[in-house]
Design an enzyme around this catalytic site. Sequence first.
Site, PDB file in Angstrom:
ATOM      1  N   ARG A 122       0.819  -1.235   0.000  1.00 49.68           N
ATOM      2  CA  ARG A 122       0.000   0.000   0.000  1.00 49.68           C
ATOM      3  C   ARG A 122       0.844   1.273   0.000  1.00 49.68           C
ATOM      4  NH1 ARG A 122      -2.687  -3.168   3.786  1.00 49.68           N
ATOM      5  NH2 ARG A 122      -4.529  -4.162   2.897  1.00 49.68           N
ATOM      6  N   LYS A 144       3.695  11.572 -10.817  1.00 49.77           N
ATOM      7  CA  LYS A 144       2.890  10.736 -11.712  1.00 49.77           C
ATOM      8  C   LYS A 144       3.669   9.461 -12.004  1.00 49.77           C
ATOM      9  CE  LYS A 144       0.049  13.970 -14.356  1.00 49.77           C
ATOM     10  NZ  LYS A 144      -0.224  14.482 -15.715  1.00 49.77           N
ATOM     11  N   GLU A 186      11.635  19.387 -23.765  1.00 48.47           N
ATOM     12  CA  GLU A 186      10.815  19.636 -22.564  1.00 48.47           C
ATOM     13  C   GLU A 186      11.324  20.879 -21.826  1.00 48.47           C
ATOM     14  OE1 GLU A 186       8.102  17.906 -21.876  1.00 48.47           O
ATOM     15  OE2 GLU A 186       8.354  15.917 -22.777  1.00 48.47           O
ATOM     16  N   LYS A 228       8.327  23.387 -13.082  1.00 48.07           N
ATOM     17  CA  LYS A 228       7.441  22.228 -12.930  1.00 48.07           C
ATOM     18  C   LYS A 228       6.960  22.108 -11.494  1.00 48.07           C
ATOM     19  CE  LYS A 228       6.145  17.647 -13.765  1.00 48.07           C
ATOM     20  NZ  LYS A 228       6.236  16.381 -14.460  1.00 48.07           N
ATOM     21  N   GLU A 238      -3.833  17.698 -11.417  1.00 45.55           N
ATOM     22  CA  GLU A 238      -4.176  18.222 -12.745  1.00 45.55           C
ATOM     23  C   GLU A 238      -5.648  18.608 -12.864  1.00 45.55           C
ATOM     24  OE1 GLU A 238      -1.910  16.386 -15.956  1.00 45.55           O
ATOM     25  OE2 GLU A 238      -3.500  16.945 -17.346  1.00 45.55           O
ATOM     26  N   ARG A 242      -1.963  22.440 -13.856  1.00 40.59           N
ATOM     27  CA  ARG A 242      -0.972  21.430 -14.263  1.00 40.59           C
ATOM     28  C   ARG A 242      -1.133  21.052 -15.733  1.00 40.59           C
ATOM     29  NH1 ARG A 242       1.405  16.237 -10.829  1.00 40.59           N
ATOM     30  NH2 ARG A 242       2.857  15.595 -12.441  1.00 40.59           N
ATOM     31  N   ASN A 246       1.101  20.189 -20.448  1.00 45.38           N
ATOM     32  CA  ASN A 246       0.804  19.396 -21.644  1.00 45.38           C
ATOM     33  C   ASN A 246       0.984  20.196 -22.932  1.00 45.38           C
ATOM     34  OD1 ASN A 246       0.145  17.223 -20.050  1.00 45.38           O
ATOM     35  ND2 ASN A 246      -2.022  17.770 -19.945  1.00 45.38           N
ATOM     36  N   HIS A 249       1.780  18.448 -26.080  1.00 40.40           N
ATOM     37  CA  HIS A 249       1.598  17.011 -25.867  1.00 40.40           C
ATOM     38  C   HIS A 249       0.365  16.447 -26.570  1.00 40.40           C
ATOM     39  CE1 HIS A 249       4.809  17.470 -23.017  1.00 40.40           C
ATOM     40  NE2 HIS A 249       4.776  16.192 -22.717  1.00 40.40           N
ATOM     41  N   HIS A 253       1.280  13.650 -28.855  1.00 43.32           N
ATOM     42  CA  HIS A 253       0.849  12.294 -28.532  1.00 43.32           C
ATOM     43  C   HIS A 253       0.069  11.684 -29.691  1.00 43.32           C
ATOM     44  CE1 HIS A 253      -1.332   9.066 -26.397  1.00 43.32           C
ATOM     45  NE2 HIS A 253      -0.169   8.956 -25.775  1.00 43.32           N
ATOM     46  N   HIS A 268       9.644  10.788 -28.009  1.00 43.97           N
ATOM     47  CA  HIS A 268       8.621  11.549 -27.282  1.00 43.97           C
ATOM     48  C   HIS A 268       8.971  13.046 -27.287  1.00 43.97           C
ATOM     49  CE1 HIS A 268       5.586  12.540 -24.352  1.00 43.97           C
ATOM     50  NE2 HIS A 268       6.501  13.076 -23.568  1.00 43.97           N
TER      51      HIS A 268
HETATM   52  P1  NAD Z   1      13.853   5.964 -21.168  1.00 45.41           P
HETATM   53  O1  NAD Z   1      13.689   5.823 -19.728  1.00 45.41           O
HETATM   54  O2  NAD Z   1      13.401   4.837 -22.035  1.00 45.41           O
HETATM   55  O3  NAD Z   1      15.375   6.270 -21.487  1.00 45.41           O
HETATM   56  C1  NAD Z   1      15.763   6.403 -22.845  1.00 45.41           C
HETATM   57  C2  NAD Z   1      16.967   5.514 -23.166  1.00 45.41           C
HETATM   58  O4  NAD Z   1      18.135   6.104 -22.622  1.00 45.41           O
HETATM   59  C3  NAD Z   1      16.906   4.114 -22.588  1.00 45.41           C
HETATM   60  O5  NAD Z   1      17.378   3.218 -23.552  1.00 45.41           O
HETATM   61  C4  NAD Z   1      17.857   4.161 -21.391  1.00 45.41           C
HETATM   62  O6  NAD Z   1      18.456   2.910 -21.142  1.00 45.41           O
HETATM   63  C5  NAD Z   1      18.871   5.158 -21.861  1.00 45.41           C
HETATM   64  N1  NAD Z   1      19.531   5.924 -20.815  1.00 45.41           N
HETATM   65  C6  NAD Z   1      18.959   6.478 -19.723  1.00 45.41           C
HETATM   66  N2  NAD Z   1      19.861   7.218 -19.042  1.00 45.41           N
HETATM   67  C7  NAD Z   1      21.032   7.098 -19.706  1.00 45.41           C
HETATM   68  C8  NAD Z   1      22.326   7.642 -19.514  1.00 45.41           C
HETATM   69  N3  NAD Z   1      22.587   8.491 -18.522  1.00 45.41           N
HETATM   70  N4  NAD Z   1      23.289   7.289 -20.394  1.00 45.41           N
HETATM   71  C9  NAD Z   1      23.027   6.472 -21.443  1.00 45.41           C
HETATM   72  N5  NAD Z   1      21.810   5.966 -21.690  1.00 45.41           N
HETATM   73  C10 NAD Z   1      20.828   6.269 -20.837  1.00 45.41           C
HETATM   74  O7  NAD Z   1      13.102   7.253 -21.744  1.00 45.41           O
HETATM   75  P2  NAD Z   1      12.871   8.727 -21.180  1.00 45.41           P
HETATM   76  O8  NAD Z   1      12.804   9.563 -22.390  1.00 45.41           O
HETATM   77  O9  NAD Z   1      13.761   9.074 -20.073  1.00 45.41           O
HETATM   78  O10 NAD Z   1      11.395   8.612 -20.556  1.00 45.41           O
HETATM   79  C11 NAD Z   1      10.270   8.350 -21.350  1.00 45.41           C
HETATM   80  C12 NAD Z   1       9.168   7.866 -20.442  1.00 45.41           C
HETATM   81  O11 NAD Z   1       8.872   8.873 -19.484  1.00 45.41           O
HETATM   82  C13 NAD Z   1       7.872   7.561 -21.164  1.00 45.41           C
HETATM   83  O12 NAD Z   1       7.415   6.305 -20.756  1.00 45.41           O
HETATM   84  C14 NAD Z   1       6.925   8.649 -20.696  1.00 45.41           C
HETATM   85  O13 NAD Z   1       5.578   8.200 -20.639  1.00 45.41           O
HETATM   86  C15 NAD Z   1       7.470   8.950 -19.319  1.00 45.41           C
HETATM   87  N6  NAD Z   1       7.133  10.292 -18.808  1.00 45.41           N
HETATM   88  C16 NAD Z   1       6.583  10.375 -17.574  1.00 45.41           C
HETATM   89  C17 NAD Z   1       6.263  11.605 -17.038  1.00 45.41           C
HETATM   90  C18 NAD Z   1       5.710  11.692 -15.647  1.00 45.41           C
HETATM   91  O14 NAD Z   1       5.319  12.794 -15.221  1.00 45.41           O
HETATM   92  N7  NAD Z   1       5.682  10.615 -14.904  1.00 45.41           N
HETATM   93  C19 NAD Z   1       6.530  12.770 -17.760  1.00 45.41           C
HETATM   94  C20 NAD Z   1       7.109  12.662 -19.023  1.00 45.41           C
HETATM   95  C21 NAD Z   1       7.412  11.404 -19.550  1.00 45.41           C
END
Ligand code: NAD
Length: 368
Positions: A122, A144, A186, A228, A238, A242, A246, A249, A253, A268
């Site tokens: 939990r 999130k 971003e 942020k 949101e 918040r 987006n 986005h 998206h 992304h």
């Molecule tokens: P990711 O976590 O897949 O990382 C991208 C790639 O980079 C991966 O292959 C990873 O292994 C590699 N990597 C990470 N750090 C590294 C480093 N320091 N050196 C070398 N390689 C490295 O992708 P991301 O772009 O970080 O995140 C995308 C995800 O985030 C999506 O699933 C999206 O939905 C989510 N997201 C969440 C929120 C939220 O508020 N929770 C906001 C925006 C995006």
Amino acid sequence: MSTLLSVSGAGFTPYEVEVGRGVIAGLGVQIAALTGGRVVVVSDETVAALHGPAVLASLESAGLKPRILTVPPGEASKSFAELERVIDRLLAYELDRKDIIVALGGGVVGDLTGLAAALYMRGIDFVQVPTTLLAQVDSSVGGKTAIDTPRGKNLVGAFHQPRRVTVDIDVLATLPPRQLRSGWAEVLKHGLICDAPFFDWLTDEGAIGATGDAAALERAVIRSVQIKSAIVSEDEREAGRRALLNLGHTFGHALEAELGFDETILTHGEAVALGCAMAFRYSAALGLCSDDQARRAVAGLAAAGLPTSLAEVGDVGAEALVRRMAGDKKAENGRLTLILARGIGEAFVERAVDVASLAEFLRSEGAR
Ligand code: NAD
């Protein structure tokens, strides 16, 4: 020297975001202050190989006995199967609620680990150590968490705030350039939403951050986290403000979905950049913002090597995009919600966008 920023809100325990170079060395001491218990680090295989040893060394030097658990890199790990596997390992390690989980990785690891932490017994504490620029400026702050299902992205999740976020700028040195640029989208988005002088800096002397200059990256990350966290502090769930985060986005998206979430075509961050460009051009087309402001916004995104026109990404249909933007449901009375802008730094939530005018705009952008 590091910078401490605070995130607080009505519904959660306040926490600190520490931003600096080499701050992973102090992570162990910070975590030892949060728990006397066990620590499990969750990472992906790529990040674990690059940065796991430094994190484990820091935790061990603070007298902790960490274990590390890895998932395959990539979006596919945000799945029920990986969530179950992570939770099963935590159970096998007999973690209890005095213990702590560390998410070491990009947004994928942060979202998956955060959800596992929200569900485990939990709710157990977790700490974010984001290693992509996108995760440092966006996903690690705000609470999130989510996984994907075959029916869509981020459909199963929870709000679960971390106890601390440790942002080490130095880990970005190993990030592939395209990933760095995607995170930069971003950062630019934050300026476009509410801070025109920041956007000017990002597109002028700060622009070297997009190609890896550590000092520029540090300043860009600090300002992004401030923006942020201020928004999240006001509106964790949101209900209102918040939604500004987006910006770009809804367009982005829809494009990602139409292109089958194929990161080789469009990451992304690239989708967000193109979405921001479209949001500004649409705002100008509606007479909400000047053509000059829209041109400057688009030029700033393009100068960072990010896509700003549909022609750069492929063939998409206007009606299909509108359907995606309306969230696969029929838009209410032919209207949908979009983040638009009156100028750079002046984004706002428009809840009555006319679907027919949007489709026409998309066709003018080159959609079929
Ligand atoms: P990711 O976590 O897949 O990382 C991208 C790639 O980079 C991966 O292959 C990873 O292994 C590699 N990597 C990470 N750090 C590294 C480093 N320091 N050196 C070398 N390689 C490295 O992708 P991301 O772009 O970080 O995140 C995308 C995800 O985030 C999506 O699933 C999206 O939905 C989510 N997201 C969440 C929120 C939220 O508020 N929770 C906001 C925006 C995006």
